[in-house]
Scaffold this motif. Structure first.
Motif, PDB file in Angstrom:
ATOM      1  N   TYR A  25     -41.541  -4.979  10.562  1.00 39.96           N
ATOM      2  CA  TYR A  25     -41.608  -3.823  11.460  1.00 39.96           C
ATOM      3  C   TYR A  25     -40.399  -2.941  11.182  1.00 39.96           C
ATOM      4  O   TYR A  25     -39.257  -3.405  11.177  1.00 39.96           O
ATOM      5  N   LEU A  26     -40.656  -1.663  10.923  1.00 38.34           N
ATOM      6  CA  LEU A  26     -39.596  -0.729  10.554  1.00 38.34           C
ATOM      7  C   LEU A  26     -39.337   0.247  11.702  1.00 38.34           C
ATOM      8  O   LEU A  26     -40.097   1.193  11.911  1.00 38.34           O
ATOM      9  N   GLU A  27     -38.276  -0.003  12.451  1.00 38.82           N
ATOM     10  CA  GLU A  27     -37.852   0.970  13.456  1.00 38.82           C
ATOM     11  C   GLU A  27     -37.185   2.118  12.701  1.00 38.82           C
ATOM     12  O   GLU A  27     -36.305   1.887  11.864  1.00 38.82           O
ATOM     13  N   PRO A  28     -37.599   3.354  12.943  1.00 37.21           N
ATOM     14  CA  PRO A  28     -37.210   4.454  12.045  1.00 37.21           C
ATOM     15  C   PRO A  28     -35.724   4.605  11.770  1.00 37.21           C
ATOM     16  O   PRO A  28     -35.321   4.639  10.598  1.00 37.21           O
ATOM     17  N   ASP A  29     -34.889   4.672  12.791  1.00 33.51           N
ATOM     18  CA  ASP A  29     -33.471   4.966  12.533  1.00 33.51           C
ATOM     19  C   ASP A  29     -32.765   3.870  11.743  1.00 33.51           C
ATOM     20  O   ASP A  29     -32.093   4.160  10.738  1.00 33.51           O
ATOM     21  N   PRO A  30     -32.873   2.597  12.131  1.00 30.45           N
ATOM     22  CA  PRO A  30     -32.245   1.549  11.305  1.00 30.45           C
ATOM     23  C   PRO A  30     -32.829   1.494   9.894  1.00 30.45           C
ATOM     24  O   PRO A  30     -32.098   1.266   8.922  1.00 30.45           O
ATOM     25  N   ALA A  31     -34.149   1.703   9.762  1.00 34.32           N
ATOM     26  CA  ALA A  31     -34.776   1.634   8.438  1.00 34.32           C
ATOM     27  C   ALA A  31     -34.273   2.751   7.533  1.00 34.32           C
ATOM     28  O   ALA A  31     -34.022   2.536   6.340  1.00 34.32           O
ATOM     29  N   LYS A  32     -34.129   3.952   8.086  1.00 35.76           N
ATOM     30  CA  LYS A  32     -33.584   5.056   7.278  1.00 35.76           C
ATOM     31  C   LYS A  32     -32.192   4.714   6.755  1.00 35.76           C
ATOM     32  O   LYS A  32     -31.856   5.018   5.605  1.00 35.76           O
ATOM     33  N   ALA A  33     -31.388   4.103   7.615  1.00 34.46           N
ATOM     34  CA  ALA A  33     -30.032   3.742   7.198  1.00 34.46           C
ATOM     35  C   ALA A  33     -30.074   2.672   6.105  1.00 34.46           C
ATOM     36  O   ALA A  33     -29.330   2.746   5.118  1.00 34.46           O
ATOM     37  N   GLU A  34     -30.956   1.678   6.260  1.00 37.04           N
ATOM     38  CA  GLU A  34     -31.042   0.608   5.261  1.00 37.04           C
ATOM     39  C   GLU A  34     -31.578   1.133   3.932  1.00 37.04           C
ATOM     40  O   GLU A  34     -31.155   0.674   2.871  1.00 37.04           O
ATOM     41  N   PHE A  35     -32.504   2.080   4.002  1.00 38.57           N
ATOM     42  CA  PHE A  35     -33.019   2.682   2.774  1.00 38.57           C
ATOM     43  C   PHE A  35     -32.006   3.647   2.152  1.00 38.57           C
ATOM     44  O   PHE A  35     -32.134   4.014   0.983  1.00 38.57           O
ATOM     45  N   GLY A  36     -31.019   4.083   2.936  1.00 34.50           N
ATOM     46  CA  GLY A  36     -30.091   5.104   2.463  1.00 34.50           C
ATOM     47  C   GLY A  36     -30.761   6.454   2.310  1.00 34.50           C
ATOM     48  O   GLY A  36     -30.382   7.259   1.450  1.00 34.50           O
ATOM     49  N   MET A  37     -31.743   6.735   3.198  1.00 33.22           N
ATOM     50  CA  MET A  37     -32.520   7.973   3.116  1.00 33.22           C
ATOM     51  C   MET A  37     -32.613   8.595   4.511  1.00 33.22           C
ATOM     52  O   MET A  37     -33.621   8.454   5.221  1.00 33.22           O
ATOM     53  N   PRO A  38     -31.557   9.267   4.951  1.00 34.17           N
ATOM     54  CA  PRO A  38     -31.502   9.782   6.324  1.00 34.17           C
ATOM     55  C   PRO A  38     -32.521  10.877   6.633  1.00 34.17           C
ATOM     56  O   PRO A  38     -32.737  11.187   7.808  1.00 34.17           O
ATOM     57  N   ASP A  39     -33.157  11.470   5.624  1.00 35.16           N
ATOM     58  CA  ASP A  39     -34.095  12.569   5.877  1.00 35.16           C
ATOM     59  C   ASP A  39     -35.533  12.103   6.139  1.00 35.16           C
ATOM     60  O   ASP A  39     -36.411  12.929   6.394  1.00 35.16           O
ATOM     61  N   LEU A  40     -35.783  10.805   6.075  1.00 41.03           N
ATOM     62  CA  LEU A  40     -37.130  10.313   6.358  1.00 41.03           C
ATOM     63  C   LEU A  40     -37.499  10.608   7.809  1.00 41.03           C
ATOM     64  O   LEU A  40     -36.668  10.530   8.702  1.00 41.03           O
TER      65      LEU A  40
END
Length: 381
Positions: free
Chosen positions: A131-146
């Protein structure tokens, strides 16, 4: 290759305060028999193995026994976390459990690294998207614009496809815990509307042979290769009409060869009753649901005293009750409007009438006056 698609076990969940561990172990433990009977190679759990991020010792014990039975029956097990699970806790020993046939795919940054299982036709890659919660997942992906759930899940699938592109001829299965457009929710799922709209398009899963979805508790087919297995037990009265089941998925040399539904046993059925308390206690027609988990709507004009205890004498598994007097129309009022121009005694008596449906008796009014006087520190009139 044959896979068993399950999800949303929610081990440790209660039903309106009733413990379900015995029922959960009975139903889930029976999956081991299905593994043997149908020659299942892999059992997948698409999120929400547990109901809580920190499950009780008893819930962990049930889960361990069920997983052991499935493994001893001869199947590998692939699990990915849902929004109820704690991914770090669930995956704490992920590097060691594959030796026993249990694969815990809990890492966001390693979701493109599949479990690869071989059959006579070659390899099958199983990817687990937690399960990908948007804000933590963006940080883990290193892609803040998702953007929201669609953005992070889209990036996850992009990484899965990039890995698949390097594995020509490999068939693919993706486990994902998400709310896909077209799915029908029930009352027992926790909302995942964090970081924007929770729904994601089914097209995100194009290009894989099978997507084993979790999160929604009703078994559903969104496309031939895109399905929810649903929860193995009902966890709300909105699921009373669900036919709880798992999907038997078969892959041949060309990919998805077929999907078969297998219904699960129902340890205790659900039912709802509506009527006056006297009717519910006396009518022999209700005997058929005496052993069901029961939700009751009482229609008496006045709220019956000690209604739940009386109901449970006849229906020991009555777990939910609402009082909705027949013909009564509630007119919502703001608190200020309800008390304006009334003294404390009038407000108290109004409250009694609102919750019970009948006016306070003379003795009850006297008791209220005494209580109000005690609060005010003076003798009652």
């Amino acid at each position: 290759m044959r896979l068993l698609h399950t999800s949303d076990w929610h081990v440790g969940r209660t039903f309106h305060g009733r413990d379900l561990l015995v029922e959960q172990e009975a139903v889930l433990g029976g999956l081991a028999d299905l593994v043997v009977d149908r020659a299942i190679d892999v059992v997948v759990v698409s999120g929400d193995l547990y109901d809580r991020a920190v499950p009780s010792a008893e819930a962990v014990g049930v889960c361990a026994r069920v997983l052991r039975r499935i493994a001893e029956a001869g199947a590998r097990i692939v699990v990915t976390p849902g929004n109820h699970d704690s991914a770090p806790r669930l995956g704490a020993f992920a590097d060691f459990t594959p030796a026993g046939g249990l694969h815990l795919l809990t890492s966001t940054t390693r979701l493109h690294r599949p479990v690869v299982v071989e059959d006579r036709h070659g390899p099958v890659a199983l990817y687990g998207i937690p399960y990908l919660e948007p804000d933590p997942a963006k940080a883990e992906f290193g892609m803040p614009d998702l953007k929201g759930h669609t953005g992070v899940l889209g990036e996850a699938m992009r990484r899965v496809r990039a890995d698949l592109a390097e594995r020509p001829g490999t068939r693919s299965v993706v486990l994902a815990h998400a709310f896909v457009v077209g799915g029908e929710a029930s009352d027992s799922e926790r909302t995942i509307a964090v970081g924007g709209v929770p729904h994601v398009p089914g097209s995100l899963f194009d290009g894989v042979d099978y997507a084993a979805l979790g999160h929604l508790h009703g078994p559903q087919t969104l496309a031939e290769h895109l399905r929810y297995s649903g929860s193995p037990l009902a966890y709300s009265f909105s699921e009373a009409r669900h036919r709880k089941s798992v999907w038997l998925v078969e892959l041949d040399e060309g990919g998805l060869a077929g999907v078969e539904r297998h219904e699960l046993p129902v340890p205790r059925p659900l039912a709802t009753l509506r009527g006056s308390l006297a009717d519910l206690l006396e009518d022999p027609a209700h005997t058929a649901v005496a052993d069901h988990f029961l939700s009751v709507e009482l229609t008496d004009p006045a709220r019956p005293i000690d209604a739940m205890r009386r109901l449970q004498k006849r229906f020991p598994h009555a777990v939910h009750m609402e009082w909705r007097p027949e013909g009564r129309v509630e007119v919502p009022r703001k608190y200020g409007d309800a008390v304006r121009g009334r003294d404390d005694e009038a407000v108290s008596c109004c409250f009694v009438e609102a919750v019970r449906g009948t006016s306070a008796t003379a003795s009850e009014r006297a008791l209220l006056r005494e209580a109000l006087a005690a609060v005010a520190g003076k003798e009652p009139e």
